[in-house]
Write a protein that holds these residues in place. Structure first.
Motif, PDB file in Angstrom:
ATOM      1  N   LEU A 137       5.817  38.442  26.140  1.00 14.26           N
ATOM      2  CA  LEU A 137       7.164  37.948  26.420  1.00 14.26           C
ATOM      3  C   LEU A 137       8.156  38.517  25.408  1.00 14.26           C
ATOM      4  CD1 LEU A 137       8.061  36.054  28.688  1.00 14.26           C
ATOM      5  CD2 LEU A 137       8.019  34.169  27.045  1.00 14.26           C
ATOM      6  N   ALA A 138       7.762  38.558  24.142  1.00 14.36           N
ATOM      7  CA  ALA A 138       8.627  39.118  23.116  1.00 14.36           C
ATOM      8  C   ALA A 138       8.887  40.601  23.374  1.00 14.36           C
ATOM      9  CB  ALA A 138       8.001  38.918  21.743  1.00 14.36           C
ATOM     10  N   THR A 139       7.844  41.332  23.774  1.00 12.66           N
ATOM     11  CA  THR A 139       8.009  42.749  24.079  1.00 12.66           C
ATOM     12  C   THR A 139       9.011  42.941  25.214  1.00 12.66           C
ATOM     13  OG1 THR A 139       5.788  43.319  23.324  1.00 12.66           O
ATOM     14  CG2 THR A 139       6.805  44.813  24.908  1.00 12.66           C
ATOM     15  N   ALA A 140       8.898  42.116  26.246  1.00  9.96           N
ATOM     16  CA  ALA A 140       9.835  42.206  27.370  1.00  9.96           C
ATOM     17  C   ALA A 140      11.263  41.967  26.913  1.00  9.96           C
ATOM     18  CB  ALA A 140       9.447  41.205  28.456  1.00  9.96           C
ATOM     19  N   ARG A 141      11.479  40.987  26.064  1.00 11.10           N
ATOM     20  CA  ARG A 141      12.831  40.682  25.597  1.00 11.10           C
ATOM     21  C   ARG A 141      13.390  41.803  24.720  1.00 11.10           C
ATOM     22  NH1 ARG A 141      17.138  38.352  27.387  1.00 11.10           N
ATOM     23  NH2 ARG A 141      17.082  40.600  27.701  1.00 11.10           N
ATOM     24  N   ILE A 142      12.544  42.423  23.925  1.00  9.58           N
ATOM     25  CA  ILE A 142      13.006  43.453  22.993  1.00  9.58           C
ATOM     26  C   ILE A 142      13.358  44.756  23.707  1.00  9.58           C
ATOM     27  CG2 ILE A 142      12.297  44.923  21.059  1.00  9.58           C
ATOM     28  CD1 ILE A 142      10.593  42.486  20.109  1.00  9.58           C
ATOM     29  N   VAL A 143      12.555  45.182  24.686  1.00 11.63           N
ATOM     30  CA  VAL A 143      12.756  46.513  25.271  1.00 11.63           C
ATOM     31  C   VAL A 143      13.306  46.494  26.691  1.00 11.63           C
ATOM     32  CG1 VAL A 143      10.903  47.438  23.829  1.00 11.63           C
ATOM     33  CG2 VAL A 143      10.389  46.745  26.176  1.00 11.63           C
ATOM     34  N   MET A 144      13.410  45.323  27.313  1.00  8.95           N
ATOM     35  CA  MET A 144      13.859  45.257  28.703  1.00  8.95           C
ATOM     36  C   MET A 144      15.228  44.595  28.804  1.00  8.95           C
ATOM     37  SD  MET A 144      10.311  44.230  30.656  1.00  8.95           S
ATOM     38  CE  MET A 144       8.866  45.272  30.462  1.00  8.95           C
ATOM     39  N   ASP A 145      15.888  44.833  29.930  1.00 11.19           N
ATOM     40  CA  ASP A 145      17.173  44.179  30.168  1.00 11.19           C
ATOM     41  C   ASP A 145      16.948  42.756  30.662  1.00 11.19           C
ATOM     42  OD1 ASP A 145      16.398  44.430  32.841  1.00 11.19           O
ATOM     43  OD2 ASP A 145      17.814  46.053  33.290  1.00 11.19           O
ATOM     44  N   ASP A 146      18.029  42.054  30.972  1.00 15.68           N
ATOM     45  CA  ASP A 146      17.921  40.647  31.362  1.00 15.68           C
ATOM     46  C   ASP A 146      17.087  40.474  32.631  1.00 15.68           C
ATOM     47  OD1 ASP A 146      19.462  39.956  29.205  1.00 15.68           O
ATOM     48  OD2 ASP A 146      21.333  39.742  30.346  1.00 15.68           O
TER      49      ASP A 146
END
Length: 316
Positions: free
Chosen positions: A244-253
């Motif tokens: 989840l943290a990886t998604a928030r760091i490298v992905m858009d909303d």
């Protein structure tokens, strides 16, 4: 001691005899040309790991409480006395004398890259398992279920005979990099406890304008757990948090919202959300800081990752 150009950062918890086997292997093949740093992540198995460090002339640090591989490796990066750093697991085997020279020369040739070596799968005791040698990895980006999404998938097919080969993701428990390059994109920042380290640092390396590559001339043996749990506590919850943290760091909303939707189908989703809520401010800070140094859109990584999974060659 000679003047080392490479620091081996080895973090571990309750690895028993394997710590000595690993550092002895480095000394046997590299002599004193590698500065070895052992970071004991609060082992409670009663072993005297400091004595192992003293026997093999390693620097030794011990955590009072367990913090996990990402935090330990970040500490090791900051404490390294050399620009070149290789992160190693504590259950490795080394076969060729002078492999560190190849690692150093490769980093010098292209310092804006994250490297792994070829990974020879071993059974407990260091016996070859007979499984195919791992040559880097790709990332499962299109999986509909959270457990399989954002996982690294081994590549076992050679992709040419060059000294290095571009891959979407490093894998194999041995990751070499120039310290300044890893500091520039904050490495493992945002992760907590255990799990998911490789996809995050690999995606970051590509998105800041670098790359991930396999050093084809170095093969290191890795004793894989074979389904046994890692020696860190509550690993599933934190592995899911790290995704989840990886998604928030490298992905858009929209990408992050999709990750949340996938998570909600997982039995321990509420526990993972609790961990995320407690660390949300830290993750958001990691995201903001990464966006300041990001040079390529995530779509570029998605395209090269998909091409690699189709068997096509990729480049920076």
């Amino acid at each position: 001691m000679t003047n080392p150009k490479l620091t081996a950062v080895i973090c571990f918890a309750n690895e028993g005899d394997e710590v000595a086997h690993t550092v002895r292997g480095i000394r046997d093949t590299c002599g004193d040309a590698v500065d070895i740093m052992l970071i004991n992540d609060a082992s409670d198995d009663g072993r005297d790991y400091e004595a192992v460090a003293n026997q093999y002339d390693c620097r030794y640090f011990a955590n009072d409480t367990q913090v996990g591989p990402a935090h330990c490796r970040h500490k090791g990066l900051m404490w390294a006395k050399t620009q070149n750093v290789i992160f190693l697991d504590a259950h490795m085997r080394f076969y060729a004398e002078g492999w560190h020279d190849v690692v150093n020369q490769t980093i010098e040739h292209d310092p804006k890259a994250l490297y792994c070596t070829r990974s020879k799968p071993l059974r407990p005791g260091g016996v070859p398992s007979g499984a195919a040698v791992g040559i880097g990895a790709s990332v499962r980006m299109d999986e509909p279920d959270f457990e399989n999404w954002l996982k690294a998938d081994w590549n076992v097919r050679p992709r040419g005979d060059m000294p290095t080969t571009y891959v979407p993701c490093v894998l194999g428990g041995c990751y070499a990099i120039q310290r300044d390059f890893m500091v520039s994109f904050a490495g493992y920042r945002g992760l907590h406890r255990y799990g998911g380290e490789e996809p995050l640092i690999s995606i970051k390396a590509w998105l800041v304008g670098g790359s991930c590559q396999v050093i084809n001339g170095v093969e290191i043996g890795h004793i894989y757990r074979g389904g046994k749990p890692a020696p860190w506590r509550d690993t599933i919850r934190y592995f899911h948090f790290n995704k989840l943290a990886t998604a928030r760091i490298v992905m858009d909303d929209a990408g992050f919202a999709d990750a949340i939707a996938k998570l909600d189908a997982v039995p321990n989703a509420a526990n993972v959300r609790d961990v995320y809520k407690s660390r949300e401010a830290l993750v958001n800070t990691a995201r903001r800081d990464f966006m300041k140094v990001q040079r390529r859109p995530l779509e570029d990584f998605l395209a090269l990752n998909a091409a690699f999974r189709r068997g096509e060659p990729i480049s920076r």
